[in-house]
Each structure stands twice: as C-alpha cells, then as structure tokens.
Enzyme design. Structure first.
Site, PDB file in Angstrom:
ATOM      1  N   HIS A  61      12.408  30.197  23.604  1.00  0.00           N
ATOM      2  CA  HIS A  61      13.186  29.280  22.759  1.00  0.00           C
ATOM      3  C   HIS A  61      14.587  29.834  22.517  1.00  0.00           C
ATOM      4  CE1 HIS A  61      13.440  26.348  19.270  1.00  0.00           C
ATOM      5  NE2 HIS A  61      14.439  27.171  19.000  1.00  0.00           N
ATOM      6  N   GLU A  62      14.654  31.080  22.121  1.00  0.00           N
ATOM      7  CA  GLU A  62      15.952  31.681  21.817  1.00  0.00           C
ATOM      8  C   GLU A  62      16.780  31.893  23.088  1.00  0.00           C
ATOM      9  OE1 GLU A  62      16.742  31.580  18.838  1.00  0.00           O
ATOM     10  OE2 GLU A  62      14.757  31.410  17.924  1.00  0.00           O
ATOM     11  N   HIS A 117      18.640  28.802  23.879  1.00  0.00           N
ATOM     12  CA  HIS A 117      19.856  28.764  23.071  1.00  0.00           C
ATOM     13  C   HIS A 117      20.947  29.641  23.681  1.00  0.00           C
ATOM     14  CE1 HIS A 117      18.099  26.366  20.005  1.00  0.00           C
ATOM     15  NE2 HIS A 117      17.373  27.312  19.432  1.00  0.00           N
TER      16      HIS A 117
END
Length: 237
Positions: A137-138, A141
C-alpha cells in the site's frame, strides 16, 4: 486495528513523550481485562489502558517479528519486488532500511513520508500477509509521488492515490475482506472496500470536514483512479 487505517501522514515516533512518561498500570494487561473486553464489559478507558499496556510489553518482540517479515518479503514477495523495481526506474528506492517498524500510538497500519520513508506499525500487524499488504500500500503511494508528482495538500490527489493503493496492494481482495473484516458482500466487494478505505484515510486529514466531504472527493476522482492500474497491467491481487 479494529482494522488500522493507512494514511499519508508523516510518520510519528513510536510514542509521544507524554505517553512515554505516563506508563500505564501493568495490571490492565491480564486475562481478566482481556475477557472483560471480549464480553463487552470493559469501558473504553480500560480498553485503551489494556491495549497500551500490551503494546508496551510486546514492543521489542513485535518490532523484531515484523522486521523479520519485512526482510523476507523484500526477498521473496512478487508484489514487493515488482514495486521496488518500478520505483527504482523512477529514481527512488524503497528497501528494508527505509521501511521502519515501530510501535504506534495511533490507529494506523502504516504511513509514508517522502523524506523519511515508510513506517510500519508493528503493534498493529496481525501476520506476514498483513505486513505485505501494508508495505505494498505504501509503496503504491511512493510510486505515485514519483510518477505523478502528487501534491500532499491537494485532496483530490490524495483521494486518487488512496484509491490506487487500496486497489493495487491486495488489502481489498475478497479473502481479506471476508475472513478478516467480516465483509460479506459478493457483488462489487472490491469497489466497496476501496471506497470505504479511501474515504476513511481521507477523513484523517484536518482539511476534510466529515465523512460526507471525504466521500464526495473520492467519488469525484473515482473512475479515472480506480481504473488506473499503473505500474501493473491489471489489478494484480
């Protein structure tokens, strides 16, 4: 936790100075308190004291466990290896050194800062699969910040990267929703999960008024962001 909400906040230290000085009563971390929470008899204050006492007692072992899982994933996880390669192509690098595992006092699974790197909240990680989803997820980003020049203060930009991170990380795949979060929908399950998690993440930002405001921003960018699977050819997981 409840499921942790991932967000684009600057990672914080493992505990604020005030919390570090005010050590909770260790007597709250016991079987009696645990069963009181399970039976619904514990007050919100007692729940907070129990979980803080547990996190403090297990801080060292939690961090070591998640660091070991992190290192294994960077060697063996297809999604983590692929995202690292794609980030490298854009001139960045996410590696075990700048993915830091810490005890968090906020209800988040992780966070990212363009200068600091990625924070994984070790006390909120259930298992290796949860660690993998959180890092992925990160990393989405991180890819977005490099590829699309995301403005951290632009709410539409932030909504878009939250939609993409929840879609592409695997955290919204059916088995995760069904077995971990008790979401039983069979139709539109992926979309519902992504909308919910993107809205929750957006609500953590001070300039977002409420859930209605957050949901409106998510809806404004939904079509283009949900269907943009870069750097993958399609939704991978």
């Amino acid at each position: 936790m409840a499921e942790s909400t991932d967000s684009e906040r600057k990672p914080t230290p493992s505990a604020p100075a005030a919390a570090a000085q005010a050590q909770p009563d260790a007597s709250f971390y016991n079987w009696s308190s645990f069963f009181s929470i399970l039976s619904g008899q514990a007050s919100q204050e007692d729940k907070q004291k129990y979980f803080l006492s547990r996190d403090l007692a297990n801080e060292e072992s939690d961090i070591k466990r998640v660091e070991k899982q992190r290192d294994w994933l960077f060697q063996n996880s297809p999604v983590i290896r692929f995202l690292r390669d794609e980030i490298n192509k854009l001139g960045g690098d996410i590696n075990p050194i700048n993915v830091r595992c810490r005890r968090c006092t906020t209800a988040q699974g992780g966070g990212i800062d363009q200068d600091y790197g990625i924070l994984i909240c070790a006390n909120h990680m259930r298992n290796q699969g949860h660690v993998e989803d959180t890092i992925a997820h990160e990393m989405v980003h991180a890819y977005d910040y490099l590829r699309f020049k995301v403005d951290r203060w632009n709410l539409r930009h932030q909504a878009c990267t939250e939609i993409r991170a929840s879609t592409l990380s695997g955290e919204c795949r059916f088995t995760r929703e069904f077995f971990t979060r008790g979401q039983w929908r069979f139709t539109q399950q992926l979309q519902e999960c992504v909308r919910r998690r993107a809205t929750l993440s957006l609500m953590a930002r001070p300039s977002v008024k409420d859930d209605v405001h957050a949901a409106r921003i998510v809806n404004e960018v939904w079509d283009s962001c949900f269907n943009d699977t870069r750097p993958f050819d399609e939704i991978y997981r």
